[in-house]
Design a protein around this motif. Sequence first.
Motif, PDB file in Angstrom:
ATOM      1  N   THR A 143     -86.196  27.604  38.204  1.00 53.31           N
ATOM      2  CA  THR A 143     -85.139  26.793  38.810  1.00 53.31           C
ATOM      3  C   THR A 143     -84.707  25.672  37.870  1.00 53.31           C
ATOM      4  OG1 THR A 143     -85.972  27.244  41.038  1.00 53.31           O
ATOM      5  CG2 THR A 143     -84.566  25.322  40.789  1.00 53.31           C
ATOM      6  N   TYR A 144     -85.685  25.049  37.229  1.00 55.21           N
ATOM      7  CA  TYR A 144     -85.432  23.930  36.323  1.00 55.21           C
ATOM      8  C   TYR A 144     -84.625  24.383  35.103  1.00 55.21           C
ATOM      9  CZ  TYR A 144     -86.683  19.878  33.385  1.00 55.21           C
ATOM     10  OH  TYR A 144     -86.657  18.773  32.585  1.00 55.21           O
ATOM     11  N   VAL A 145     -85.020  25.503  34.517  1.00 61.23           N
ATOM     12  CA  VAL A 145     -84.292  26.020  33.348  1.00 61.23           C
ATOM     13  C   VAL A 145     -82.868  26.419  33.732  1.00 61.23           C
ATOM     14  CG1 VAL A 145     -84.187  27.924  31.679  1.00 61.23           C
ATOM     15  CG2 VAL A 145     -86.350  26.725  32.079  1.00 61.23           C
ATOM     16  N   ALA A 146     -82.685  26.972  34.929  1.00 62.50           N
ATOM     17  CA  ALA A 146     -81.341  27.324  35.390  1.00 62.50           C
ATOM     18  C   ALA A 146     -80.478  26.072  35.532  1.00 62.50           C
ATOM     19  CB  ALA A 146     -81.412  28.067  36.722  1.00 62.50           C
ATOM     20  N   LEU A 147     -81.055  24.991  36.059  1.00 60.65           N
ATOM     21  CA  LEU A 147     -80.331  23.732  36.182  1.00 60.65           C
ATOM     22  C   LEU A 147     -79.936  23.198  34.813  1.00 60.65           C
ATOM     23  CD1 LEU A 147     -79.468  21.052  37.663  1.00 60.65           C
ATOM     24  CD2 LEU A 147     -81.788  20.273  37.211  1.00 60.65           C
ATOM     25  N   LEU A 148     -80.879  23.185  33.875  1.00 60.42           N
ATOM     26  CA  LEU A 148     -80.590  22.701  32.525  1.00 60.42           C
ATOM     27  C   LEU A 148     -79.529  23.565  31.861  1.00 60.42           C
ATOM     28  CD1 LEU A 148     -84.179  21.839  31.203  1.00 60.42           C
ATOM     29  CD2 LEU A 148     -82.464  20.279  32.140  1.00 60.42           C
ATOM     30  N   SER A 149     -79.566  24.871  32.111  1.00 61.85           N
ATOM     31  CA  SER A 149     -78.562  25.772  31.542  1.00 61.85           C
ATOM     32  C   SER A 149     -77.165  25.410  32.048  1.00 61.85           C
ATOM     33  CB  SER A 149     -78.885  27.230  31.888  1.00 61.85           C
ATOM     34  OG  SER A 149     -80.094  27.640  31.284  1.00 61.85           O
ATOM     35  N   ASP A 150     -77.056  25.129  33.355  1.00 59.99           N
ATOM     36  CA  ASP A 150     -75.756  24.752  33.917  1.00 59.99           C
ATOM     37  C   ASP A 150     -75.231  23.471  33.267  1.00 59.99           C
ATOM     38  OD1 ASP A 150     -75.759  26.917  35.613  1.00 59.99           O
ATOM     39  OD2 ASP A 150     -76.515  25.799  37.344  1.00 59.99           O
ATOM     40  N   ILE A 165     -77.219  28.857  25.100  1.00 61.91           N
ATOM     41  CA  ILE A 165     -77.449  27.959  26.231  1.00 61.91           C
ATOM     42  C   ILE A 165     -78.861  28.142  26.775  1.00 61.91           C
ATOM     43  CG2 ILE A 165     -76.815  27.487  28.623  1.00 61.91           C
ATOM     44  CD1 ILE A 165     -74.880  26.317  26.639  1.00 61.91           C
ATOM     45  N   ARG A 166     -79.278  29.391  26.942  1.00 64.09           N
ATOM     46  CA  ARG A 166     -80.627  29.677  27.448  1.00 64.09           C
ATOM     47  C   ARG A 166     -81.681  29.132  26.492  1.00 64.09           C
ATOM     48  NH1 ARG A 166     -83.948  31.023  31.818  1.00 64.09           N
ATOM     49  NH2 ARG A 166     -85.757  32.171  31.041  1.00 64.09           N
TER      50      ARG A 166
END
Length: 211
Positions: A143-150, A165-166
């Motif tokens: 979840t955290y990595v997805a937020l940072l990616s956004d 980005i990833r």
Amino acid sequence: MGTARGPQTTGSDERNAARLSARRAQILDAATSVFARLGYHGSRMDDIVQASGLSKGAIYWYFKSKEEIAVELVRQLLHDEEQSLAGEPAAGGDAGARLSAMADDFSRSLRENPSRAPLALELLSLGQRIPAIKKHFTDYHETYVALLSDLLRAASGGAASTQQIRAGALALAAMVDGWALHEALITTPSGHRDGLGEAVGILVAGLRSQV
């Protein structure tokens, strides 16, 4: 004919639920202070009992073991962290500036609460032998990595690819973890304690320069 009604919640039920929630929070707060002071392995249930101000019977009514307390503590801490981060992608303003500000806020919170970094590392290490804790951290990490990616995608202005980005999000997550480790282990005062935000700015600038 009468109208069928489902179970009704009474004021007494609500008071009981609030009391149970308050007792659990009281126990978890006590465990937080004990684990931060003594470490998980150096702590006993008796230490948590003493710190909570409750009876041993009351503690065991809610939690059957120190491990069960640690699992719930990790679950709650990560849930609260996830909730606090949930609105970031939708927040206004420059995403790169927000990322740097978030990083500086994080490093500042570590300084203002010296027990936070050691406690986080203590709980993270438990994931190596307690599967439930490992799962909580694994789920949160995604979840955290997805937020940072956004946020990085918005900050890059479309200059960086999905793969970049990833990779940037994973690097940023590792930077934050490394900063917590640094604060937990390094006692020599740093001349520039808000350097995490500056490092994040450099990462964002690199993504913006991609072609």
